[in-house]
Design an enzyme around this catalytic site. Structure first.
Site, short mmCIF file in Angstrom:
data_model
loop_
_atom_site.label_atom_id
_atom_site.label_comp_id
_atom_site.label_asym_id
_atom_site.label_seq_id
_atom_site.Cartn_x
_atom_site.Cartn_y
_atom_site.Cartn_z
N HIS A 11 -32.25 34.00 -19.26
CA HIS A 11 -32.35 34.19 -20.53
C HIS A 11 -33.21 35.56 -21.02
O HIS A 11 -33.76 36.29 -20.12
CB HIS A 11 -33.47 32.97 -20.83
CG HIS A 11 -34.74 32.95 -19.71
ND1 HIS A 11 -35.77 33.97 -20.39
CD2 HIS A 11 -35.02 32.60 -18.99
CE1 HIS A 11 -36.66 33.82 -19.49
NE2 HIS A 11 -36.32 32.98 -18.41
N GLU A 86 -35.75 26.52 -14.33
CA GLU A 86 -36.36 27.16 -13.48
C GLU A 86 -37.21 26.77 -12.35
O GLU A 86 -37.74 25.48 -12.29
CB GLU A 86 -37.40 28.21 -14.56
CG GLU A 86 -38.10 29.40 -13.67
CD GLU A 86 -37.28 30.56 -12.77
OE1 GLU A 86 -36.57 30.13 -12.01
OE2 GLU A 86 -37.30 31.63 -13.42
#
Length: 224
Positions: A11, A86
């Site tokens: 990202h 994550e």
């Protein structure tokens, strides 16, 4: 047999990234820089025809995914996959990066710390550091995060390759540490010292139930 080409995207930069704080299951929006770099990445990938897209359930990955898929009308809707989220830092979520460095230097000494971070085992050492400093014992382990991301990507590849005689391009939008764990497993010597950059793309091919690294940590040019 068909080959699945995985485009693994980290990202864009977030507010916590810019503040130098650990960001795992904690979330924050993309900064202006993060949005601009995601737009450049979208243009860099514009000529790639994607057969499907998968994205982490965390907001920063989904925001990045929306920017990329805006140039890909062939993607109806990305599939949200929790397996792509994550690394969980446990009690260290939101901690300043420099605090981590100072604590490790205090425990090991700066010489030992530098040697470890320059060694071939630096990624494993990094995750060991997080686990040793997390007093809540909630941080994921190297084995745990590697198994999670590898299982998720293998499951995606098996699903996309079933009953298909043609190669496929699959967009994966996820996060820096979890993607680094996957790449460290399949090609440890290729993983950059500072891991993956924001809005970088790495390509891994899946064929005959095996993963093969093709490109790693490619970022768009600022003028793109």
């Amino acid at each position: 047999m068909a080959t699945i080409h995985l485009y693994l995207v980290r990202h864009g930069q977030t507010k916590l990234n810019a503040a130098g704080r650990l960001q795992g299951i904690y979330d924050s929006e993309l900064t202006h820089t993060g949005v601009r770099s995601a737009q450049r990445l979208a243009r860099m990938l514009a000529d790639v025809h994607f057969d499907a897209a998968y994205v982490s359930d965390l907001g920063r990955a989904q925001q990045t995914s929306r920017i990329i898929t805006a140039l890909h009308p062939e993607i109806k809707k990305p599939t949200i996959d929790v397996g792509l989220r994550e690394f969980n830092f446990g009690g260290l979520e939101g901690t300043r990066n420099m605090w981590i460095v100072k604590q490790v230097q205090k425990q090991l000494g700066i010489g030992t710390f530098v040697k470890l971070m320059l060694s071939r085992e630096r990624f494993a050492t990094l995750l060991w550091v997080f686990n040793s400093l997390d007093q809540t014992r909630g941080a994921e382990t190297l084995v745990g995060v590697t198994d999670r991301i590898s299982s998720a990507l293998r499951r995606i590849c098996l699903y996309e390759s079933q009953d298909s005689q043609h190669d496929k391009n699959i967009l994966i939008v996820s996060h820096g540490l979890v993607l680094s764990a996957f790449l460290y497993q399949i090609s440890p010597h290729e993983l950059p010292t500072r891991l993956l950059k924001n809005t970088s793309v790495s390509r891994v091919d899946y064929q005959n139930r095996q993963f093969k690294l093709i490109d790693i940590n490619i970022t768009p040019k600022k003028r793109a």
